[in-house]
Design a protein around this motif. Structure first.
Motif, PDB file in Angstrom:
ATOM      1  N   GLY A   1       1.323  -0.858  -0.473  1.00 11.25           N
ATOM      2  CA  GLY A   1       0.076   0.241  -0.026  1.00 11.25           C
ATOM      3  C   GLY A   1       1.061   1.342   0.058  1.00 11.25           C
ATOM      4  N   ALA A   2       0.692   2.066  -0.440  1.00 10.78           N
ATOM      5  CA  ALA A   2       1.473   3.532  -1.399  1.00 10.78           C
ATOM      6  C   ALA A   2       0.683   4.543  -0.725  1.00 10.78           C
ATOM      7  CB  ALA A   2       1.878   3.238  -2.629  1.00 10.78           C
ATOM      8  N   ARG A   3       0.755   5.478   0.603  1.00  8.72           N
ATOM      9  CA  ARG A   3       0.092   6.613   0.360  1.00  8.72           C
ATOM     10  C   ARG A   3       0.546   8.177  -0.253  1.00  8.72           C
ATOM     11  NH1 ARG A   3       2.054   7.146   6.585  1.00  8.72           N
ATOM     12  NH2 ARG A   3       4.445   5.900   4.895  1.00  8.72           N
ATOM     13  N   PHE A   4       1.976   7.389  -1.178  1.00 12.63           N
ATOM     14  CA  PHE A   4       2.250   8.850  -1.626  1.00 12.63           C
ATOM     15  C   PHE A   4       2.242   8.781  -3.017  1.00 12.63           C
ATOM     16  CE2 PHE A   4       4.101   8.487   2.503  1.00 12.63           C
ATOM     17  CZ  PHE A   4       3.123   9.003   3.116  1.00 12.63           C
ATOM     18  N   MET A   5       0.790   7.266  -4.090  1.00 15.53           N
ATOM     19  CA  MET A   5       1.197   7.632  -5.509  1.00 15.53           C
ATOM     20  C   MET A   5       0.079   8.389  -5.818  1.00 15.53           C
ATOM     21  SD  MET A   5       0.846   3.639  -5.974  1.00 15.53           S
ATOM     22  CE  MET A   5       0.894   3.377  -7.694  1.00 15.53           C
ATOM     23  N   THR A   6       0.204   8.282  -7.591  1.00 14.93           N
ATOM     24  CA  THR A   6      -1.422   9.251  -7.975  1.00 14.93           C
ATOM     25  C   THR A   6      -2.116   7.634  -7.652  1.00 14.93           C
ATOM     26  OG1 THR A   6       0.558   9.787  -9.343  1.00 14.93           O
ATOM     27  CG2 THR A   6      -2.393   9.108  -9.935  1.00 14.93           C
ATOM     28  N   GLY A   7      -3.356   8.713  -7.288  1.00 11.45           N
ATOM     29  CA  GLY A   7      -4.543   7.159  -6.528  1.00 11.45           C
ATOM     30  C   GLY A   7      -4.863   7.062  -5.369  1.00 11.45           C
ATOM     31  N   SER A   8      -3.829   7.685  -4.043  1.00  8.98           N
ATOM     32  CA  SER A   8      -4.396   7.355  -2.852  1.00  8.98           C
ATOM     33  C   SER A   8      -4.806   8.786  -2.434  1.00  8.98           C
ATOM     34  CB  SER A   8      -2.727   7.336  -2.359  1.00  8.98           C
ATOM     35  OG  SER A   8      -1.913   6.091  -2.736  1.00  8.98           O
ATOM     36  N   THR A   9      -5.370   8.742  -1.325  1.00  5.13           N
ATOM     37  CA  THR A   9      -6.187   9.808  -0.969  1.00  5.13           C
ATOM     38  C   THR A   9      -5.490   9.908   0.913  1.00  5.13           C
ATOM     39  OG1 THR A   9      -8.768   9.400  -2.023  1.00  5.13           O
ATOM     40  CG2 THR A   9      -8.022  10.917  -0.149  1.00  5.13           C
ATOM     41  N   LEU A  10      -4.746  10.778   0.992  1.00  3.62           N
ATOM     42  CA  LEU A  10      -4.846  11.367   2.369  1.00  3.62           C
ATOM     43  C   LEU A  10      -5.810  12.292   3.252  1.00  3.62           C
ATOM     44  CD1 LEU A  10      -0.998  11.915   1.866  1.00  3.62           C
ATOM     45  CD2 LEU A  10      -2.218   9.867   2.599  1.00  3.62           C
ATOM     46  N   GLU A  11      -5.945  11.767   4.578  1.00  2.00           N
ATOM     47  CA  GLU A  11      -7.216  12.603   5.037  1.00  2.00           C
ATOM     48  C   GLU A  11      -6.210  12.656   6.588  1.00  2.00           C
ATOM     49  OE1 GLU A  11     -10.377  10.107   5.736  1.00  2.00           O
ATOM     50  OE2 GLU A  11     -10.934  10.205   3.365  1.00  2.00           O
ATOM     51  N   GLY A  12      -6.272  13.871   7.120  1.00  2.00           N
ATOM     52  CA  GLY A  12      -5.593  14.423   7.810  1.00  2.00           C
ATOM     53  C   GLY A  12      -4.577  14.879   7.950  1.00  2.00           C
ATOM     54  N   TYR A  13      -3.651  14.246   6.708  1.00  2.00           N
ATOM     55  CA  TYR A  13      -2.239  13.985   6.583  1.00  2.00           C
ATOM     56  C   TYR A  13      -1.708  15.180   6.391  1.00  2.00           C
ATOM     57  CZ  TYR A  13       2.035  10.564   6.583  1.00  2.00           C
ATOM     58  OH  TYR A  13       3.068   9.948   7.469  1.00  2.00           O
ATOM     59  N   SER A  14      -0.842  15.914   7.548  1.00  2.00           N
ATOM     60  CA  SER A  14      -0.095  17.244   6.599  1.00  2.00           C
ATOM     61  C   SER A  14       0.722  17.380   6.026  1.00  2.00           C
ATOM     62  CB  SER A  14       0.868  17.492   8.375  1.00  2.00           C
ATOM     63  OG  SER A  14       2.203  17.149   8.392  1.00  2.00           O
ATOM     64  N   ALA A  15       0.638  18.570   5.505  1.00  2.00           N
ATOM     65  CA  ALA A  15       1.592  19.093   3.484  1.00  2.00           C
ATOM     66  C   ALA A  15       3.194  18.147   4.107  1.00  2.00           C
ATOM     67  CB  ALA A  15       1.510  19.974   3.478  1.00  2.00           C
ATOM     68  N   PHE A  16       3.248  19.123   5.819  1.00  2.28           N
ATOM     69  CA  PHE A  16       4.700  18.917   6.064  1.00  2.28           C
ATOM     70  C   PHE A  16       4.799  17.826   6.016  1.00  2.28           C
ATOM     71  CE2 PHE A  16       7.644  18.209   9.156  1.00  2.28           C
ATOM     72  CZ  PHE A  16       9.061  18.569   8.979  1.00  2.28           C
ATOM     73  N   ARG A  17       4.745  16.641   6.891  1.00  6.82           N
ATOM     74  CA  ARG A  17       4.897  14.883   7.522  1.00  6.82           C
ATOM     75  C   ARG A  17       4.253  14.439   5.636  1.00  6.82           C
ATOM     76  NH1 ARG A  17       1.456  12.198  11.362  1.00  6.82           N
ATOM     77  NH2 ARG A  17       3.107  10.319  10.601  1.00  6.82           N
ATOM     78  N   THR A  18       4.007  14.676   4.815  1.00  7.59           N
ATOM     79  CA  THR A  18       3.795  14.758   3.072  1.00  7.59           C
ATOM     80  C   THR A  18       4.789  14.502   2.638  1.00  7.59           C
ATOM     81  OG1 THR A  18       1.436  14.378   3.196  1.00  7.59           O
ATOM     82  CG2 THR A  18       2.110  14.164   1.008  1.00  7.59           C
ATOM     83  N   PHE A  19       5.786  15.582   2.537  1.00  7.15           N
ATOM     84  CA  PHE A  19       7.106  16.404   2.084  1.00  7.15           C
ATOM     85  C   PHE A  19       7.608  16.048   2.154  1.00  7.15           C
ATOM     86  CE2 PHE A  19      10.415  18.578   2.193  1.00  7.15           C
ATOM     87  CZ  PHE A  19      11.004  19.276   0.545  1.00  7.15           C
ATOM     88  N   GLY A  20       8.196  15.695   3.326  1.00  6.25           N
ATOM     89  CA  GLY A  20       9.029  14.306   4.416  1.00  6.25           C
ATOM     90  C   GLY A  20       8.756  13.313   4.181  1.00  6.25           C
TER      91      GLY A  20
END
Length: 270
Positions: A124-143
């Motif tokens: 499972g990949a949170r950061f690939m096209t087609g995934s949806t992140l709910e309540g996940y900060s932009a800072f942590r996503t970038f990291g």
């Protein structure tokens, strides 16, 4: 069942979420599986008792609650589950974290299509096209994107996630037991990700829905970031030495004992 799969739910301090996780196992999902196993890692709250109550409602699949005999960490709980997968002769181990951030429904179509027979790992990949992140900060996503890139450069293969809470691992590849030497803490999946590339696992990343609301994080971001970089550097410097070394806080042949606290067979007409 032609391909008996064990679903493993690592649980630590998730008394508020574990019931919701177990409710994801509807009758159709239960019938895809041979066993659902919750592994409680010495939680100080009511995680275990709440998990047992939730397991009782799953009537179409064997269910088991295990309690680790010591606090082994998230990686150690994975080792408990992998050992059980091999001991029981299951075809593979499906991992769904007990804090209700991921949805098991995201992997169901892959199982129905037989992807677990075509690949050694479904990730499972949170950061690939087609995934949806709910309540996940932009800072942590970038990291995470940065670390995915760093690990991709170190391993020579693109990573879309270094370890979400929804994965499947083939018992055929788990049988080499490289994972026994990986760290027992939250970095276990980083070691596993690099080893899968080094050992030429057939890996398939898939998008998922990931949410954060009432979960309790055990991650200290900056110390974790330094550790994560160090692991990538160690692998890049000498991957064979990296794979051969014991990174765990216990001997490589440690048995990771656990106690069976509850079990229930499938119920006729349940």
């Amino acid at each position: 069942m032609p391909d008996p799969i064990m679903a493993f739910i690592p649980a630590y301090r998730c008394a508020r979420q574990i019931s919701r996780v177990l409710k994801q196992f509807d009758p159709a999902m239960q019938q895809r599986l041979a066993e659902v196993v919750v592994v409680d890692n010495q939680s100080p709250d009511d995680t275990l008792a709440t998990a047992i109550e939730g397991l009782k409602s799953l009537r179409h699949v064997r269910v088991t609650a295990l309690r680790n005999c010591d606090n082994y960490g998230l990686g150690g709980s994975h080792k408990v589950a992998f050992l059980r997968t091999l001991e029981k002769g299951y075809a593979g181990c499906l991992v769904l974290h007990g804090d209700d951030q991921g949805s098991i429904a995201d992997i169901a179509p892959l199982l129905d299509a037989g992807a677990h027979q075509q690949y050694d790992a479904l990730l499972g990949a949170r950061f690939m096209t087609g995934s949806t992140l709910e309540g996940y900060s932009a800072f942590r996503t970038f990291g995470n994107h940065v670390f995915n890139g760093i690990y991709g450069l170190a391993a020579g293969k693109r990573f879309y996630d270094l370890g979400s809470g929804l994965n499947y691992f083939s018992a055929t590849r788990l049988a080499d037991e490289d994972w026994r030497r990986f760290a027992n803490d939250l970095t276990f999946n980083y070691y596993l990700s690099l080893a899968m590339v080094a050992r030429d696992w057939r890996m398939h990343f898939f998008p998922l829905t990931w949410r954060e609301d009432d979960q309790v994080s055990n991650v200290k971001l900056f110390s974790q970031a330094r550790r994560t970089l160090g692991i990538a550097w160690e692998f890049l410097r000498d991957r064979e030495a990296f794979l051969a070394a014991n990174h765990a806080d216990r001997p490589a042949d440690f048995a990771y004992p656990s106690e069976e606290m509850f079990t229930q067979a499938p119920q006729e007409g349940g």
